[in-house]
Scaffold this motif. Structure first.
Motif, PDB file in Angstrom:
ATOM      1  N   ARG A  99       2.541 -78.165  -7.906  1.00  0.00           N
ATOM      2  CA  ARG A  99       3.137 -77.706  -9.165  1.00  0.00           C
ATOM      3  C   ARG A  99       2.548 -76.359  -9.579  1.00  0.00           C
ATOM      4  N   ASP A 135      12.525 -76.906 -11.264  1.00  0.00           N
ATOM      5  CA  ASP A 135      13.145 -78.189 -11.586  1.00  0.00           C
ATOM      6  C   ASP A 135      12.333 -79.274 -10.887  1.00  0.00           C
ATOM      7  N   THR A 143       4.464 -72.903  -9.906  1.00  0.00           N
ATOM      8  CA  THR A 143       4.497 -72.307 -11.242  1.00  0.00           C
ATOM      9  C   THR A 143       4.025 -70.858 -11.200  1.00  0.00           C
ATOM     10  N   PRO A 157      10.034 -83.001 -11.019  1.00  0.00           N
ATOM     11  CA  PRO A 157       9.863 -84.252 -11.756  1.00  0.00           C
ATOM     12  C   PRO A 157       8.496 -84.269 -12.448  1.00  0.00           C
ATOM     13  N   ASP A 158       8.365 -85.135 -13.445  1.00  0.00           N
ATOM     14  CA  ASP A 158       7.080 -85.244 -14.143  1.00  0.00           C
ATOM     15  C   ASP A 158       5.952 -85.563 -13.170  1.00  0.00           C
ATOM     16  N   GLU A 159       6.248 -86.430 -12.235  1.00  0.00           N
ATOM     17  CA  GLU A 159       5.258 -86.799 -11.226  1.00  0.00           C
ATOM     18  C   GLU A 159       5.732 -86.298  -9.861  1.00  0.00           C
ATOM     19  N   GLN A 214      13.856 -83.243  -5.996  1.00  0.00           N
ATOM     20  CA  GLN A 214      14.673 -84.344  -6.505  1.00  0.00           C
ATOM     21  C   GLN A 214      14.301 -85.620  -5.771  1.00  0.00           C
TER      22      GLN A 214
END
Length: 160
Positions: A29, A49, A33, A51-53, A92
Motif C-alpha cells: 500500500r 483502488d 501510495t 481494499p481495506d485489507e 480486486q
C-alpha cells in the motif's frame, strides 16, 4: 525539449531512484501510495483502488518487487503512448476467490485496427508477462481503440 519529453525524463529519473532497496520494510500500500502521489504531481490523475485489507499475497518482497516493476513499465508506457488523463491502480477480490491486480488508463488503447497489440508495445508486454508469471499470476490485457487499456494480473486466490 517539449513538456512531454521533460516529464518522461523526470519519470525515468524517479523510477531510477526507486531501486527497491528493501521490499521487506515497506507495505505494498505504501509503495503504491508513494508512486501514485508522484505520478499525480508530475503527469496526470492517479487513483488507487485498494481494499481495506491488502491480501497476504502482496506481503512477499519478491511479489512486491515484480509487481512494482510491472506497474512502472505499464505507467511508463501509458505516459509515452496513451494520451491518458487518468490512471487507476488497484486490487480486486472476487467472490470466486480470485485476486486481480490492475493498472487501467483512459487513453487511446494499444490495439491496432487488425485487433492485435501494436508492435511497439510487444517487448514491454513480454517483460510484464514474465513478471506476472514470476509472481504466480497471469497477465491479461484488455484494450480497444479509444477505450483505454486495462492490464490485469490474475491470481487464483490469497496464498496466505
Amino acid at each position: 525539449k517539449n513538456v512531454t519529453d521533460q516529464s518522461y525524463e523526470q519519470l525515468r529519473q524517479y523510477i531510477f531512484n526507486l531501486r527497491q532497496p528493501n521490499m521487506q520494510n515497506i507495505s505494498f500500500r505504501k509503495l503504491l501510495t508513494d508512486f501514485s502521489s508522484h505520478i499525480e504531481s508530475t503527469f496526470f490523475k492517479c487513483v488507487l483502488d485498494l481494499p481495506d485489507e491488502i491480501p497476504a499475497l502482496f506481503d512477499s518482497a519478491e511479489i512486491k518487487s515484480h509487481l512494482f516493476s510491472l506497474t512502472k513499465e505499464a505507467v511508463n508506457n501509458c505516459i509515452k503512448h496513451s494520451g491518458a488523463s487518468k490512471i487507476t491502480i488497484g486490487i480486486q477480490k472476487q467472490d470466486n476467490g480470485k485476486i486481480i491486480y490492475f493498472i487501467e488508463d483512459n487513453g487511446k488503447g494499444i490495439i491496432s485496427d487488425d485487433g492485435s497489440i501494436e508492435s511497439h508495445h510487444s517487448s514491454g508486454i513480454r517483460i510484464m508477462e514474465e513478471r506476472a508469471l514470476l509472481t504466480g499470476g497471469h497477465l491479461n490485457i484488455i484494450s480497444g481503440e479509444g477505450n483505454g487499456t486495462k492490464i490485469t494480473v490474475v491470481y487464483d486466490g490469497d496464498k496466505s
